[in-house]
Design a protein around this motif. Sequence first.
Motif, PDB file in Angstrom:
ATOM      1  N   GLU A  44       0.879  -1.195  -0.230  1.00  0.00           N
ATOM      2  CA  GLU A  44       0.044  -0.042  -0.049  1.00  0.00           C
ATOM      3  C   GLU A  44       0.724   1.203   0.007  1.00  0.00           C
ATOM      4  OE1 GLU A  44      -4.011   1.827   2.202  1.00  0.00           O
ATOM      5  OE2 GLU A  44      -2.529   0.274   3.468  1.00  0.00           O
ATOM      6  N   VAL A  45       2.003   1.227   0.597  1.00  0.00           N
ATOM      7  CA  VAL A  45       2.859   2.404   0.827  1.00  0.00           C
ATOM      8  C   VAL A  45       4.343   2.469   0.124  1.00  0.00           C
ATOM      9  CG1 VAL A  45       1.567   2.903   3.130  1.00  0.00           C
ATOM     10  CG2 VAL A  45       3.845   1.691   3.019  1.00  0.00           C
ATOM     11  N   ALA A  46       4.538   3.740  -0.116  1.00  0.00           N
ATOM     12  CA  ALA A  46       5.998   3.725  -0.848  1.00  0.00           C
ATOM     13  C   ALA A  46       6.460   2.521  -1.847  1.00  0.00           C
ATOM     14  CB  ALA A  46       6.873   3.608   0.275  1.00  0.00           C
ATOM     15  N   LYS A  47       5.100   2.695  -2.973  1.00  0.00           N
ATOM     16  CA  LYS A  47       5.498   1.776  -4.006  1.00  0.00           C
ATOM     17  C   LYS A  47       6.690   1.918  -4.864  1.00  0.00           C
ATOM     18  CE  LYS A  47       1.067   2.108  -4.908  1.00  0.00           C
ATOM     19  NZ  LYS A  47       0.650   2.724  -3.463  1.00  0.00           N
ATOM     20  N   GLN A  48       7.310   3.045  -5.058  1.00  0.00           N
ATOM     21  CA  GLN A  48       8.582   3.324  -5.820  1.00  0.00           C
ATOM     22  C   GLN A  48       9.889   3.035  -5.220  1.00  0.00           C
ATOM     23  OE1 GLN A  48       8.277   7.048  -7.837  1.00  0.00           O
ATOM     24  NE2 GLN A  48       6.402   7.467  -7.268  1.00  0.00           N
ATOM     25  N   ALA A  49       9.817   2.649  -3.685  1.00  0.00           N
ATOM     26  CA  ALA A  49      11.052   1.973  -3.189  1.00  0.00           C
ATOM     27  C   ALA A  49      11.033   0.647  -3.756  1.00  0.00           C
ATOM     28  CB  ALA A  49      10.745   2.162  -1.831  1.00  0.00           C
ATOM     29  N   ALA A  50      12.463   0.245  -3.312  1.00  0.00           N
ATOM     30  CA  ALA A  50      12.684  -1.417  -3.501  1.00  0.00           C
ATOM     31  C   ALA A  50      11.941  -2.154  -2.556  1.00  0.00           C
ATOM     32  CB  ALA A  50      14.382  -1.465  -3.162  1.00  0.00           C
ATOM     33  N   GLY A  51      11.539  -1.577  -1.788  1.00  0.00           N
ATOM     34  CA  GLY A  51      10.730  -2.483  -0.774  1.00  0.00           C
ATOM     35  C   GLY A  51      10.085  -1.638   0.335  1.00  0.00           C
ATOM     36  N   ALA A  52       8.999  -1.980   0.624  1.00  0.00           N
ATOM     37  CA  ALA A  52       8.346  -0.985   1.873  1.00  0.00           C
ATOM     38  C   ALA A  52       7.327  -1.871   2.229  1.00  0.00           C
ATOM     39  CB  ALA A  52       7.870   0.175   1.194  1.00  0.00           C
ATOM     40  N   ALA A  53       7.124  -1.591   3.811  1.00  0.00           N
ATOM     41  CA  ALA A  53       6.097  -2.519   4.771  1.00  0.00           C
ATOM     42  C   ALA A  53       5.698  -1.635   5.825  1.00  0.00           C
ATOM     43  CB  ALA A  53       6.456  -3.803   4.902  1.00  0.00           C
ATOM     44  N   ILE A  54       4.675  -1.694   6.374  1.00  0.00           N
ATOM     45  CA  ILE A  54       4.155  -1.162   7.513  1.00  0.00           C
ATOM     46  C   ILE A  54       4.001  -2.538   8.728  1.00  0.00           C
ATOM     47  CG2 ILE A  54       2.393  -0.164   9.179  1.00  0.00           C
ATOM     48  CD1 ILE A  54       1.766   1.681   6.789  1.00  0.00           C
ATOM     49  N   ILE A  55       4.770  -2.237   9.617  1.00  0.00           N
ATOM     50  CA  ILE A  55       4.759  -3.220  10.686  1.00  0.00           C
ATOM     51  C   ILE A  55       4.162  -3.134  11.964  1.00  0.00           C
ATOM     52  CG2 ILE A  55       6.373  -4.821  12.111  1.00  0.00           C
ATOM     53  CD1 ILE A  55       7.565  -3.537   9.001  1.00  0.00           C
ATOM     54  N   ARG A  56       3.062  -3.523  12.432  1.00  0.00           N
ATOM     55  CA  ARG A  56       2.444  -3.529  13.494  1.00  0.00           C
ATOM     56  C   ARG A  56       2.619  -4.208  14.704  1.00  0.00           C
ATOM     57  NH1 ARG A  56      -1.310   0.837  11.999  1.00  0.00           N
ATOM     58  NH2 ARG A  56      -1.724   0.903   9.892  1.00  0.00           N
ATOM     59  N   TYR A  57       3.077  -3.897  15.909  1.00  0.00           N
ATOM     60  CA  TYR A  57       3.364  -4.885  16.796  1.00  0.00           C
ATOM     61  C   TYR A  57       2.439  -4.284  18.015  1.00  0.00           C
ATOM     62  CZ  TYR A  57       5.846  -7.642  20.774  1.00  0.00           C
ATOM     63  OH  TYR A  57       6.307  -8.402  21.537  1.00  0.00           O
ATOM     64  N   GLU A  58       1.186  -4.794  18.034  1.00  0.00           N
ATOM     65  CA  GLU A  58       0.076  -4.137  18.863  1.00  0.00           C
ATOM     66  C   GLU A  58      -0.097  -2.827  18.506  1.00  0.00           C
ATOM     67  OE1 GLU A  58      -2.165  -5.815  20.569  1.00  0.00           O
ATOM     68  OE2 GLU A  58      -1.174  -7.886  20.755  1.00  0.00           O
ATOM     69  N   ASP A  59      -0.047  -1.907  19.251  1.00  0.00           N
ATOM     70  CA  ASP A  59      -0.295  -0.606  18.866  1.00  0.00           C
ATOM     71  C   ASP A  59       0.853   0.289  18.493  1.00  0.00           C
ATOM     72  OD1 ASP A  59       0.402  -0.449  21.373  1.00  0.00           O
ATOM     73  OD2 ASP A  59      -0.955   1.197  22.052  1.00  0.00           O
ATOM     74  N   THR A  60       2.133  -0.322  18.316  1.00  0.00           N
ATOM     75  CA  THR A  60       3.362   0.250  17.722  1.00  0.00           C
ATOM     76  C   THR A  60       3.237  -0.163  16.406  1.00  0.00           C
ATOM     77  OG1 THR A  60       4.666   0.025  19.769  1.00  0.00           O
ATOM     78  CG2 THR A  60       5.853  -0.011  17.632  1.00  0.00           C
TER      79      THR A  60
END
Length: 718
Positions: free
Chosen positions: A22-38
Amino acid sequence: MTDVRIFEMKINGHSLVVEIGEVAKQAAGAAIIRYEDTAVLSVVAISKRQVPTNFFPLMCIYQEKMYAGGKIPGGFLKREGRPSDNETLTSRLIDRPLRPLFPDGFRNEVQVINQVMSGNQDFSPEMTAMIGSSIVLGISQIPFNGPIAGVNVGRIDGQFVVNPTIAQQELSDIELTVAGTKFAINMVESSAKIVSEEDMLAAINFGHEWIKKIVVFQEEIIKEVGKEKVEYEYNVVDPDFFQEIKIKIEEDMVKAVRTEEKQARDEGITAVTDDIIAQYQEDNKDMDKDDLKQLISNISTVCHDVVKDELRRLISIEKIRPDGRKLNELRPLESKIDLFTRTHGSAMFTRGQTQALALTTLGSLREHKIIDGIAEREEKKFMLHYNFPPYSVGETGRYMGAGRREIGHGMLGERALKQVMPNEEEFPYTVRVVSEILESNGSSSQATICAGSMSLMAAGVPIKSPVAGIAMGLIKEGDSYSILTDIQGMEDHNGDMDFKVAGTEDGITALQMDIKIDGITSDIMAEALEQARIARLEILKNMNSVIAKAREEVSEHAPKVKLLQIDPDKIRDVIGPGGKQITNIIEQCNDVKIDIEQDGRVTIMHTNTVDIAKAIKIIEQIVKVAKVGEIYNGKVVRIEKFGCFIELWKGTDGLCHISKLAHERVQRTEDVVKMGDIISVKVIGIDDKGRVDLSRKAVLPRPKPTPKPIVTKTPEQK
């Protein structure tokens, strides 16, 4: 529409969710990592071309924007400034396990960016960022021999806990961060409340079991959404050219490597390198400028590799080191204290050609460091700062603020010594230790710990036990390996491990391990820990010969401190309107320092104990409260028909009613007391408004009763 892929696993019952696509699709790789509410946004980018350099240009950045903690930055600009120490240390923490897993000769610039979007310290943003870094590298086209993962480990009542909360960390005797692959550990960072080597190893192995689970989770993600890895051009010297240069320099370079004295060895290696470069420059002076630059770079690489191969051969085959030491032998040790008069504490520790000068300064509790990040505001009352000037290695260079390395080394020393520091009640000071590296040939951070420990004791800081540190190394060739005690710079640079262990006679207080190979086994780690323990005891013996425990008194030039507890309701009386009262006390007592906490703790500090005692006496008079049943000597300050008012002390008086002046009936107050008389009175009551009822009669001896006359009757009367 965006195709979002979501993956989830549980870590000790808590959700770790990865969102990709969903995010930063022009980068080589991107992700949002959620650890509970972090939540952390992890992104990786790569340059399109190689960078002309002899090292891999990897940059790992960890950022904590204040909005992640629901805060607005302080200051005039109201935006984030330079990275905090925690951001810098976390960036290093992520870099260290990633860097060894890129291919040799890979020279495209890689940037791994981790931005905390929502931060809850109970669900570590730092470990979330480390896992995110591995995931985005794994799903990108960038060559990377991962995945890796990292976890925090604590121990509460003998039980290990993965990723403990802040409340749990308060109860834990181990604070450990461990990272690695599915097969081995390649990074360790720890502080501990004097625990055994066996317990520390058990904690590391516990952490590795969780790392394996997180790595398997990442492998599933990479298998589903990962890009195909691209074949990049690697900066590798042509084998024929390598052999050509090696034949020409090998004999002289081997001789230089085997020179025992560091400066002579460095000069010999440099001379051989410069000579061969000069020859090829002369033979190829008509070559294109960029081609000539690459030629010189290739020659330098060959020279470096010949040095590295000879060093590793010496250690792994001949079992000797360039300076002639055995594998488990320490360099000569020397410890000194009290080098300077006006500093509160000073010590110097020398181990071979590494020398650290540590200076301790004591200050008031108000001089603590305030840490205001995305977490709750924190007050830091013990600090260790590490400085590494270029002259310590015989070079010139820029003098700037502390860099990543200096912040990291300083924090390692701080963690090691913090475990033995007294609490605020035992020693009500803010303490700062500064380590100046005067000479360096390996492991200056551990020399800092030794010098810092002695400096604290010389300053009169009642630490629980002396602390020493030692750096261990490793040369691993196939299945055989050699563990080195007290590595020097050359062995660190060309070896496979930098394993720093600090502690007391009874156990470990800090640990840091970096690996340049894929990882090491638990058996190698156990052997290194035991070899480090033996070396640490030898170093402590040398330190203890100079100073074995803290001095009973702080330096005559250090401020003396006394604590006083007052009723919080009396704080405003001590401060006075507009601060006039406390300013007056400070002036009367020769600029004594007075810090008042909201709970009524008063810290009074001055180099002269007489001024401290004077300030205490004044404050005690201000906050003094009359108590029912107590007897005081007071001064008559007002006389009325109904009695007199008596000043018990400045600011407090009471009424002694005329009926309480004496046992006998008193007609006029003036018949018993006069203005200015000093009389003893007893407090017999205090009403709701704080008015004090006094009695002089209560402290006077009761008059003896008049005996009745004996009447003798005559016989007639009878």
